[in-house]
Design an enzyme around this catalytic site. Structure first.
Site, PDB file in Angstrom:
ATOM      1  N   HIS A 143      -3.367  -6.797   0.122  1.00  0.00           N
ATOM      2  CA  HIS A 143      -1.990  -6.588  -0.338  1.00  0.00           C
ATOM      3  C   HIS A 143      -1.025  -7.077   0.751  1.00  0.00           C
ATOM      4  O   HIS A 143      -1.074  -6.606   1.886  1.00  0.00           O
ATOM      5  CB  HIS A 143      -1.748  -5.106  -0.657  1.00  0.00           C
ATOM      6  CG  HIS A 143      -0.476  -4.875  -1.415  1.00  0.00           C
ATOM      7  ND1 HIS A 143      -0.435  -4.798  -2.793  1.00  0.00           N
ATOM      8  CD2 HIS A 143       0.805  -4.753  -0.996  1.00  0.00           C
ATOM      9  CE1 HIS A 143       0.815  -4.621  -3.190  1.00  0.00           C
ATOM     10  NE2 HIS A 143       1.579  -4.590  -2.119  1.00  0.00           N
ATOM     11  N   ALA A 144      -0.155  -8.025   0.389  1.00  0.00           N
ATOM     12  CA  ALA A 144       0.696  -8.674   1.392  1.00  0.00           C
ATOM     13  C   ALA A 144       1.655  -7.675   2.030  1.00  0.00           C
ATOM     14  O   ALA A 144       2.185  -6.790   1.355  1.00  0.00           O
ATOM     15  CB  ALA A 144       1.483  -9.809   0.743  1.00  0.00           C
ATOM     16  N   HIS A 181       9.169 -13.404  -0.104  1.00  0.00           N
ATOM     17  CA  HIS A 181       9.440 -11.965  -0.066  1.00  0.00           C
ATOM     18  C   HIS A 181       9.098 -11.401   1.318  1.00  0.00           C
ATOM     19  O   HIS A 181       9.913 -10.714   1.943  1.00  0.00           O
ATOM     20  CB  HIS A 181       8.630 -11.245  -1.153  1.00  0.00           C
ATOM     21  CG  HIS A 181       8.788  -9.753  -1.109  1.00  0.00           C
ATOM     22  ND1 HIS A 181       9.748  -9.083  -1.827  1.00  0.00           N
ATOM     23  CD2 HIS A 181       8.126  -8.802  -0.397  1.00  0.00           C
ATOM     24  CE1 HIS A 181       9.669  -7.790  -1.559  1.00  0.00           C
ATOM     25  NE2 HIS A 181       8.691  -7.589  -0.708  1.00  0.00           N
ATOM     26  N   GLU A 182       7.910 -11.717   1.806  1.00  0.00           N
ATOM     27  CA  GLU A 182       7.481 -11.187   3.113  1.00  0.00           C
ATOM     28  C   GLU A 182       8.340 -11.756   4.239  1.00  0.00           C
ATOM     29  O   GLU A 182       8.683 -11.045   5.193  1.00  0.00           O
ATOM     30  CB  GLU A 182       5.990 -11.481   3.355  1.00  0.00           C
ATOM     31  CG  GLU A 182       5.040 -10.881   2.310  1.00  0.00           C
ATOM     32  CD  GLU A 182       5.202  -9.384   2.118  1.00  0.00           C
ATOM     33  OE1 GLU A 182       5.663  -8.709   3.058  1.00  0.00           O
ATOM     34  OE2 GLU A 182       4.898  -8.887   1.026  1.00  0.00           O
ATOM     35  N   HIS A 195      11.427  -9.800   4.836  1.00  0.00           N
ATOM     36  CA  HIS A 195      11.251  -8.652   5.746  1.00  0.00           C
ATOM     37  C   HIS A 195      11.329  -9.122   7.203  1.00  0.00           C
ATOM     38  O   HIS A 195      11.990  -8.507   8.031  1.00  0.00           O
ATOM     39  CB  HIS A 195       9.890  -7.990   5.511  1.00  0.00           C
ATOM     40  CG  HIS A 195       9.790  -7.221   4.219  1.00  0.00           C
ATOM     41  ND1 HIS A 195      10.679  -6.232   3.858  1.00  0.00           N
ATOM     42  CD2 HIS A 195       8.883  -7.286   3.198  1.00  0.00           C
ATOM     43  CE1 HIS A 195      10.327  -5.725   2.674  1.00  0.00           C
ATOM     44  NE2 HIS A 195       9.248  -6.349   2.253  1.00  0.00           N
ATOM     45  N   GLU A 221      13.578  -4.696   0.701  1.00  0.00           N
ATOM     46  CA  GLU A 221      12.793  -5.387  -0.325  1.00  0.00           C
ATOM     47  C   GLU A 221      13.570  -6.527  -0.989  1.00  0.00           C
ATOM     48  O   GLU A 221      12.982  -7.418  -1.589  1.00  0.00           O
ATOM     49  CB  GLU A 221      12.334  -4.386  -1.404  1.00  0.00           C
ATOM     50  CG  GLU A 221      11.439  -3.262  -0.888  1.00  0.00           C
ATOM     51  CD  GLU A 221      10.203  -3.776  -0.168  1.00  0.00           C
ATOM     52  OE1 GLU A 221       9.750  -4.889  -0.450  1.00  0.00           O
ATOM     53  OE2 GLU A 221       9.710  -3.044   0.721  1.00  0.00           O
ATOM     54  N   HIS A 234       0.566   1.203  -4.308  1.00  0.00           N
ATOM     55  CA  HIS A 234       1.491   2.077  -3.594  1.00  0.00           C
ATOM     56  C   HIS A 234       1.197   3.563  -3.794  1.00  0.00           C
ATOM     57  O   HIS A 234       1.699   4.393  -3.049  1.00  0.00           O
ATOM     58  CB  HIS A 234       2.923   1.763  -4.024  1.00  0.00           C
ATOM     59  CG  HIS A 234       3.334   0.353  -3.712  1.00  0.00           C
ATOM     60  ND1 HIS A 234       2.828  -0.741  -4.404  1.00  0.00           N
ATOM     61  CD2 HIS A 234       4.163  -0.161  -2.770  1.00  0.00           C
ATOM     62  CE1 HIS A 234       3.351  -1.848  -3.905  1.00  0.00           C
ATOM     63  NE2 HIS A 234       4.157  -1.540  -2.926  1.00  0.00           N
ATOM     64  N   TYR A 265      11.809  -0.606  -4.957  1.00  0.00           N
ATOM     65  CA  TYR A 265      11.691  -1.874  -5.680  1.00  0.00           C
ATOM     66  C   TYR A 265      12.655  -1.913  -6.867  1.00  0.00           C
ATOM     67  O   TYR A 265      13.223  -2.947  -7.192  1.00  0.00           O
ATOM     68  CB  TYR A 265      10.245  -2.114  -6.131  1.00  0.00           C
ATOM     69  CG  TYR A 265       9.305  -2.198  -4.955  1.00  0.00           C
ATOM     70  CD1 TYR A 265       9.234  -3.355  -4.178  1.00  0.00           C
ATOM     71  CD2 TYR A 265       8.531  -1.101  -4.571  1.00  0.00           C
ATOM     72  CE1 TYR A 265       8.404  -3.438  -3.078  1.00  0.00           C
ATOM     73  CE2 TYR A 265       7.692  -1.168  -3.469  1.00  0.00           C
ATOM     74  CZ  TYR A 265       7.623  -2.338  -2.724  1.00  0.00           C
ATOM     75  OH  TYR A 265       6.807  -2.396  -1.634  1.00  0.00           O
TER      76      TYR A 265
HETATM   77 ZN   LIG Z   1       8.216  -5.921   0.494  1.00  0.00          ZN
END
Ligand SMILES: [Zn+2]
Length: 327
Positions: A35-36, A65-66, A69, A93, A195, A205
């Protein structure tokens, strides 16, 4: 490419050793959690991503997305440790997803050589927006219900004797979906979502899916873009980058309403569903015509008369979202 996109906005590039220390591919010599995720090692220099990346469109978007962060970590690096987090968890997020809204426009994909030709006509526009609706709108009832269910488990309102039953009550109530086979308390379907066993909050999210369209709209405004929101690409706009940096650099040093005030140039301090509605407005119109003769919605009780189609879902969910205004 995600790193290049942020750099094109005049934002920060990742440090050199990010590329060595990160795990960007699935290793062959050991088992890992695929899971990334993106990590701040809190020493102001070490930032990493862990992702079993494959060369697909989905992972291309996940990489952005990552990297959103990571960009947040880089921007608030000078804050004291206690403020080195998002204005709220939804902000964290939303950054990479907001950038992705530019990246996945057909004109941008063509510009960076990932699409041979992008037809610019009504049918292609609707297909694009429908795909985006499947991604962004269809997610929202799920993003809403997961923690609604979990918080009621924590409070005891949902007893441990009906964990799965309550789960599927929400799934049909909010998403209009039901399991293909009978489920019982012998099953624990919520546990299949990463999660839940990982104990990571999820409402962030849902918040992010509203907020990322506010970020996108604000950056498009800053870039001087005029035109439909779903076609906006802020690539290479230093103005958009400056605006986003000014919000991210705050970390959590200011309350999130203040971050939104800066983002929107004083227009609002609230989360606002108006930008997501504006983005999908052409699809909304198409769906209203397309579904004019169809009965809308579903009834979940005892599985009777359940009508679900993504089009119907979107026509129902969009107006519901428009009523969510967050403090
Ligand atoms: Zn994220």
């Amino acid at each position: 490419m995600a790193d290049d996109f942020f750099a094109s906005l005049g934002m920060k590039s990742v440090p050199e050793d990010f590329w060595e220390k990160s795990m960007l591919w699935k290793p062959e010599d050991r088992d890992v959690v695929c899971h990334a995720s993106a990590w701040d090692f809190c020493d102001r220099g070490d930032f990493r991503i862990k992702q079993c990346t494959e060369v697909t469109m989905e992972d291309f978007v996940t990489a952005h997305h990552e990297m959103g962060h990571i960009q947040y970590y880089l921007q608030y690096v000078d804050q004291p440790l206690v403020f080195r987090e998002g204005a709220n968890p939804g902000f964290h997020e939303a950054v990479g997803d907001a950038i992705s809204l530019s990246v996945i426009t057909p004109s941008h994909l063509r510009q960076v050589g990932l699409l041979n030709k992008a037809e610019d006509d009504y049918e292609n526009d609707m297909n694009f927006l429908f795909t985006m609706g499947m991604e962004k709108i269809a997610f929202m009832p799920f993003g809403y219900l997961l923690d609604k269910w979990r918080w009621k488990v924590f409070s005891g309102e949902i007893s441990s004797e009906r964990l799965n039953e309550a789960w599927w009550d929400y799934r049909i109530k909010y998403q209009g979906i039901s399991p293909p086979v009978n489920r019982t308390e012998e099953n624990f379907d919520a546990g299949a979502k990463y999660h839940v066993p990982s104990n990571i909050p999820y409402i962030r999210y849902f918040v992010s899916f509203v907020l990322q369209f506010q970020l996108h709209q604000a950056m498009c405004d800053a870039a001087g873009y005029e035109g439909p929101l779903y076609k906006c690409d802020v690539y290479k706009s230093k103005e958009a980058g400056r605006l986003l940096s000014s919000v991210l650099a705050l970390g959590s040093a200011k309350p999130s309403p203040e971050a939104i005030r800066i983002l929107t140039n004083g227009r609002t301090t609230k989360m606002d569903a108006a930008p997501i509605l504006e983005y999908f407005e052409p699809l909304m119109r198409w769906l209203e015509e397309e579904n004019a003769e169809s009965p809308l919605g579903w009834r979940g009780e005892n599985g009777a008369d359940v009508k679900t189609s993504i089009g119907v879902l979107i026509t129902i969910v969009l107006p519901i979202i428009s009523r969510f205004i967050f403090e």
